[in-house]
Design a protein around this motif. Structure first.
Motif, PDB file in Angstrom:
ATOM      1  N   MET A   1       0.595  -0.940  -0.192  1.00 23.61           N
ATOM      2  CA  MET A   1      -0.164   0.208  -0.018  1.00 23.61           C
ATOM      3  C   MET A   1       0.735   1.054  -0.521  1.00 23.61           C
ATOM      4  N   GLU A   2       0.736   2.183  -0.868  1.00 21.81           N
ATOM      5  CA  GLU A   2       0.974   3.795  -0.471  1.00 21.81           C
ATOM      6  C   GLU A   2       1.599   4.224   0.660  1.00 21.81           C
ATOM      7  N   GLN A   3       2.760   4.848   0.969  1.00 21.01           N
ATOM      8  CA  GLN A   3       2.292   5.518   1.957  1.00 21.01           C
ATOM      9  C   GLN A   3       2.180   6.962   2.005  1.00 21.01           C
ATOM     10  N   THR A   4       1.434   7.739   1.220  1.00 22.20           N
ATOM     11  CA  THR A   4       1.051   8.708   0.652  1.00 22.20           C
ATOM     12  C   THR A   4      -0.246   9.406   0.486  1.00 22.20           C
ATOM     13  N   PRO A  27      -1.900   8.157   7.267  1.00 22.96           N
ATOM     14  CA  PRO A  27      -2.218   8.436   9.066  1.00 22.96           C
ATOM     15  C   PRO A  27      -2.262   7.226   9.322  1.00 22.96           C
ATOM     16  N   GLU A  28      -1.787   6.328  10.659  1.00 21.52           N
ATOM     17  CA  GLU A  28      -1.533   5.900  11.192  1.00 21.52           C
ATOM     18  C   GLU A  28      -2.380   5.166  11.774  1.00 21.52           C
ATOM     19  N   VAL A  29      -2.568   3.595  11.581  1.00 21.68           N
ATOM     20  CA  VAL A  29      -4.005   3.123  12.219  1.00 21.68           C
ATOM     21  C   VAL A  29      -3.397   2.359  13.468  1.00 21.68           C
ATOM     22  N   GLY A  30      -4.519   2.705  14.740  1.00 23.67           N
ATOM     23  CA  GLY A  30      -4.696   2.339  16.425  1.00 23.67           C
ATOM     24  C   GLY A  30      -5.072   0.813  15.888  1.00 23.67           C
ATOM     25  N   PRO A  31      -4.370   0.706  17.739  1.00 18.80           N
ATOM     26  CA  PRO A  31      -4.999  -0.979  17.856  1.00 18.80           C
ATOM     27  C   PRO A  31      -6.482  -0.642  17.695  1.00 18.80           C
ATOM     28  N   ASP A  32      -6.940   0.199  17.827  1.00 17.82           N
ATOM     29  CA  ASP A  32      -8.469  -0.107  18.197  1.00 17.82           C
ATOM     30  C   ASP A  32      -9.347   0.908  16.715  1.00 17.82           C
ATOM     31  N   ASP A  33      -8.866   1.256  15.784  1.00 19.85           N
ATOM     32  CA  ASP A  33      -9.011   2.237  14.486  1.00 19.85           C
ATOM     33  C   ASP A  33      -9.068   0.879  13.143  1.00 19.85           C
ATOM     34  N   GLU A  78     -14.623   3.357   2.077  1.00 19.51           N
ATOM     35  CA  GLU A  78     -14.266   1.736   2.341  1.00 19.51           C
ATOM     36  C   GLU A  78     -13.133   1.594   3.578  1.00 19.51           C
ATOM     37  N   ILE A  79     -13.995   0.534   4.604  1.00 13.21           N
ATOM     38  CA  ILE A  79     -12.219   0.392   4.800  1.00 13.21           C
ATOM     39  C   ILE A  79     -11.008  -0.331   4.053  1.00 13.21           C
ATOM     40  N   VAL A  80     -10.087   0.321   4.846  1.00  8.80           N
ATOM     41  CA  VAL A  80      -8.918  -0.460   3.821  1.00  8.80           C
ATOM     42  C   VAL A  80      -7.876  -1.441   4.887  1.00  8.80           C
ATOM     43  N   ALA A  81      -8.391  -1.182   6.222  1.00 12.36           N
ATOM     44  CA  ALA A  81      -7.028  -1.548   7.283  1.00 12.36           C
ATOM     45  C   ALA A  81      -7.858  -1.516   8.901  1.00 12.36           C
ATOM     46  N   THR A  82      -7.659  -2.558   9.498  1.00 12.20           N
ATOM     47  CA  THR A  82      -8.601  -2.264  10.690  1.00 12.20           C
ATOM     48  C   THR A  82      -7.268  -2.502  11.947  1.00 12.20           C
ATOM     49  N   GLY A  83      -7.268  -2.321  12.807  1.00 18.85           N
ATOM     50  CA  GLY A  83      -6.752  -2.313  13.900  1.00 18.85           C
ATOM     51  C   GLY A  83      -6.752  -3.785  14.797  1.00 18.85           C
ATOM     52  N   GLU A  84      -5.895  -4.370  16.008  1.00 20.35           N
ATOM     53  CA  GLU A  84      -5.734  -5.527  16.260  1.00 20.35           C
ATOM     54  C   GLU A  84      -6.622  -6.117  16.925  1.00 20.35           C
ATOM     55  N   GLY A 130     -12.677  14.799   6.395  1.00 19.21           N
ATOM     56  CA  GLY A 130     -12.589  13.893   5.004  1.00 19.21           C
ATOM     57  C   GLY A 130     -12.228  14.652   3.873  1.00 19.21           C
ATOM     58  N   TYR A 131     -11.489  16.028   4.345  1.00 20.97           N
ATOM     59  CA  TYR A 131     -10.960  16.041   3.617  1.00 20.97           C
ATOM     60  C   TYR A 131      -9.427  15.421   2.837  1.00 20.97           C
ATOM     61  N   ALA A 132      -9.443  14.414   2.433  1.00 16.56           N
ATOM     62  CA  ALA A 132      -8.944  13.730   1.458  1.00 16.56           C
ATOM     63  C   ALA A 132      -8.858  12.421   1.271  1.00 16.56           C
ATOM     64  N   GLN A 133      -7.893  11.859   0.873  1.00 11.42           N
ATOM     65  CA  GLN A 133      -8.177  10.161   0.871  1.00 11.42           C
ATOM     66  C   GLN A 133      -8.136   9.584   1.412  1.00 11.42           C
ATOM     67  N   TYR A 134      -7.224   9.424   2.627  1.00 10.13           N
ATOM     68  CA  TYR A 134      -7.748   7.767   3.726  1.00 10.13           C
ATOM     69  C   TYR A 134      -7.470   8.804   5.376  1.00 10.13           C
ATOM     70  N   VAL A 135      -8.287   8.583   5.946  1.00 11.09           N
ATOM     71  CA  VAL A 135      -8.611   9.077   7.287  1.00 11.09           C
ATOM     72  C   VAL A 135      -8.955   7.674   8.950  1.00 11.09           C
ATOM     73  N   VAL A 136      -8.614   8.325   9.656  1.00  9.81           N
ATOM     74  CA  VAL A 136      -8.559   6.909  10.867  1.00  9.81           C
ATOM     75  C   VAL A 136      -9.375   7.594  11.622  1.00  9.81           C
ATOM     76  N   ARG A 137     -10.134   6.562  12.094  1.00  6.69           N
ATOM     77  CA  ARG A 137     -11.513   6.572  12.433  1.00  6.69           C
ATOM     78  C   ARG A 137     -11.547   5.585  13.886  1.00  6.69           C
ATOM     79  N   ARG A 138     -12.003   5.809  15.065  1.00  3.82           N
ATOM     80  CA  ARG A 138     -12.263   4.405  15.927  1.00  3.82           C
ATOM     81  C   ARG A 138     -12.806   4.160  15.351  1.00  3.82           C
ATOM     82  N   GLN A 139     -12.937   3.186  16.180  1.00  2.00           N
ATOM     83  CA  GLN A 139     -13.645   1.812  15.142  1.00  2.00           C
ATOM     84  C   GLN A 139     -15.684   1.825  15.843  1.00  2.00           C
TER      85      GLN A 139
END
Length: 354
Positions: A1-4, A27-33, A78-84, A130-139
């Protein structure tokens, strides 16, 4: 997956030109994100206010307004990754962010006033929006998009319809009642009209744009009147058997519209203040003797509860509400989208497509 990713950020307050389309780290994905690929986000009047620096004091328990910042109270994707620690969500799930995510534990949340939560941070308020291609949110800060609903419609719904649901509790209307809704061509006003019609009320919309009468008549209003016409209070009384409206839901705000709202309300009626003009002051004036003599109730609404936000998507899935999308811009043209919304030429919502 791209980094930017590409994002639109605000580094100083000012006109639409201060919105910068930049490359930024995902943005980085935390364990509950969860990490969501944003497909659509809405441009709201709050975004204009934040960009211009016309900001109120934060509510108790809320962080200050940050800068640099990334606007966007709405985001669908669309969700592309989830925390542990995430078990309810999986890559490929379609979701919409909560514009009003409550903590669920503070004193006000426990009392059912989650819209006034004192231990939260809203996207587009204190959390990058939401003015971005990706956002991180709490689950627990997202909801599933109903089947058959596209990303654009979901993004145009949450902020716009959830506050009017709160409004309907503060000044409920039903069969036989009449409600006046100001600023009839705005996205939130159209949402108010649709929800009032669902309740069985007669809906009068007011507008400063006479050329839109016919178009607005197709959007759920029973009558369209002109806000600047000095005959407005009398016209409302003619339509209500001489009584006046049971409620006025003022989506425009400001002192002029506040006075008009009071003049259109029946004895014992209610005026709800939903917003304030982005380019004017927020002070309101009233005649206390007239207020007491007519026993008019004045109320305000802020945000929505978790149930409001869930109900909003249920109504959308059932086809009972239909957001009106005026136009959509690529994310790179966020400044143009802001300028268009500020021109007040829209009928319905303006979107950005990252």
């Amino acid at each position: 997956m791209e980094q930017t990713m590409m994002a639109v950020r605000l580094f100083e307050h000012g006109g639409p030109e201060v919105l910068k389309y930049i490359e930024a780290p995902i943005p980085e994905v935390g364990p509950d994100d969860i990490l969501m690929r944003v497909h659509a986000t809405a441009v709201n009047s709050w975004d204009l206010r934040y960009r211009a620096g016309n900001l109120p004091q934060p509510l108790p328990g809320r962080p200050p307004w940050p800068l640099p910042f990334q606007l966007g109270r709405d985001a669908a994707g669309e969700i592309v990754a989830t925390g542990e620690n995430v078990t309810e969500w999986h890559p490929g799930d379609r979701a919409v962010q909560l514009p009003h995510p409550p903590c669920r534990n503070c004193a006000l949340c426990v009392r059912g006033l989650e819209n006034l939560c004192v231990d939260t941070a809203y996207p587009g308020h204190q959390v990058f929006g939401g003015y971005a291609q990706y956002v991180v949110r709490r689950q627990d800060a997202i909801l599933p998009i109903p089947d058959g609903i596209d990303f654009e419609t979901a993004a145009a719904t949450m902020w716009t319809y959830t506050t009017p649901l709160n409004c309907a509790r503060q000044a409920p209307v039903g069969p036989g009642d009449t409600v006046v809704i100001t600023g009839a061509s705005g996205g939130m006003a159209i949402a108010c009209a649709q929800l009032a019609k669902l309740s069985g009320a007669t809906v009068i919309g007011t507008t400063t744009k006479p050329d839109r009468d016919e178009a607005l008549g197709r959007l759920g209003y029973d009558h369209i009147l002109h806000s600047t016409d000095p005959r407005l209070p009398g016209q409302v009384r003619e339509l209500t058997h001489g009584l006046g409206a049971d409620a006025v839901w003022d989506c425009v705000g400001g002192n002029d519209f506040f006075r008009r709202s009071l003049s259109c309300t029946r004895l014992g009626g209610t005026v709800i203040v939903l917003g304030t003009p982005t380019g004017q002051g927020s002070r309101l004036e009233l005649d206390a003797l007239a207020l007491i003599g007519r026993q008019v109730r004045i109320a305000s609404v802020r945000g929505a509860t978790l149930r409001d936000q869930q109900l909003c998507l249920e109504l959308l899935a059932d086809g009972k509400i239909t957001p009106i999308i005026d136009r959509a811009y690529p994310l790179a043209e966020a400044a143009e989208a802001h300028a268009y919304l500020e021109s007040q030429r829209q009928t319905g919502k303006v979107l950005l497509l990252p």
